[in-house]
Write a protein that holds these residues in place. Structure first.
Motif: not given
Length: 356
Positions: A202-203, A207-209, A215-216, A245-246
């Protein structure tokens, strides 16, 4: 003493002898690695000898050298010998101590821990001159030792005093390398976060989100701008562009694989480092993830530091040579966590046998 332990001791003494011999040959120009390398040490020496009160340093290391010089205690050679001493003895024993290992009760693990620290080639490379890296590693381990002591205290006043002392050492790390200190200090605030195998997944997803959103919205702009300087200076080896960003997450994963895990092989030395440094690190990391439920407060602190620190330099750095020196703290943290959890499991097994 079992034969295997005697062999381990022999390997340790052999490694120390080889390193001292190699160091002597390198320092007396009988041998050259032909690696080129950074001129940081020349800058540090010049600052130590010639800097005045008004001169500004890039970090606190040359300031410390200049301070020694003002008292007539500075010598480029002696500082280099001191760094070798840290590499051969103080750092391996500190790692073993942080891992909760005892020569008396955990002899085999203790010797393995010392050996893997002595084998680590990158850390040894920075003993040949007055680079700050070995001293930073030593300072980081001392800071972690204070955290370990603080988190083991049952008395609130004792905990508070040592915790504040660890925080002060974190500020010193900040002065040595900004993002090293940042990761350490922030980890001091987050060590209560508990981990399980399910929570790790879950973390990891969250984390990636968080990284993507940060960054976005431009929160990582300073890091991505710093990374672009490698390309402008023709020092980029991975050539990853974080401006889109993508593609940020795919590029971050490629940076992770290429820099932290050393899978971007460009020459025989990179392959050698992959075998000697990364393979043991990777296997230990898998073991830690498998047994993450056994992590106590101190191990949670180290895991959080691992993630925070890696997040910064994996985004900001695009040079594989620099990556090898930046990832040392991640690797040493994994060594500590691995042996620490091994001991926890040994204690659990022993307790089960006693209770039967």
């Amino acid at each position: 003493m079992k034969l295997s332990n005697k062999l381990l001791l022999l390997c340790i003494f052999t490694m120390v002898f080889i390193k001292i011999t190699f160091y002597y040959l390198m320092k007396n120009d009988y041998l050259s690695l032909g690696l080129g390398g950074s001129k940081d040490s020349d800058y540090y020496h010049a600052f130590a000898v010639y800097a005045t009160f008004d001169d500004r340093a890039v970090n606190i290391w040359p300031v410390l050298l200049n301070y020694l010089n003002n008292f007539g205690l500075y010598s480029r050679e002696i500082i280099s010998y001191f760094l070798l001493l840290l590499n051969l003895f103080f750092i391996p024993f500190l790692v073993a101590k942080l891992s909760d290992l005892s020569f008396k009760f955990n002899q085999k693990y203790y010797l393995y821990c010392l050996l893997i620290c002595l084998i680590y080639p990158t850390l040894f490379f920075f003993t040949f001159d007055i680079y700050r890296d070995v001293f930073m590693v030593f300072s980081f381990l001392i800071s972690c030792f204070l955290v370990k002591i603080a988190l083991s205290q049952k008395n609130f006043l004792s905990f508070s005093f040592i915790y504040v002392l660890a925080f002060i050492f974190g500020l010193f790390l900040l002065a040595l390398r900004a993002y090293l200190g940042y990761a350490f200090l922030l980890s001091l605030l987050l060590w209560k976060v508990k981990f399980t195998k399910k929570r790790i997944l879950i973390f990891g997803f969250l984390y990636f989100i968080v990284l993507f959103l940060a960054n976005y919205f431009g929160l990582l702009e300073r890091l991505t701008d710093y990374r672009s300087e490698f390309e402008e200076g023709n020092n980029s080896t991975l050539g990853l562009d974080f401006s889109n960003p993508v593609m940020f997450i795919p590029n971050f994963i490629l940076s992770l694989l290429g820099q932290l895990f050393g899978l971007y092989i460009t020459n025989p030395i990179a392959m050698l480092l992959l075998i000697i440094e990364t393979v043991p690190f990777f296997l230990m990391l898998l073991y830690i993830m498998k047994n993450v439920g056994l992590a106590d407060n101190f191990i949670r602190f180290l895991i959080i530091f691992f993630v925070l620190y890696a997040s910064v330099w994996l985004i900001g750095n695009d040079n594989l040579g620099t990556a090898v020196r930046l990832r040392m703290y991640n690797y040493l943290v994994v060594y500590i966590c691995f042996f620490y959890i091994l001991i926890v499991k040994e204690k659990i097994k022993y307790q089960q046998v006693v209770n039967q």
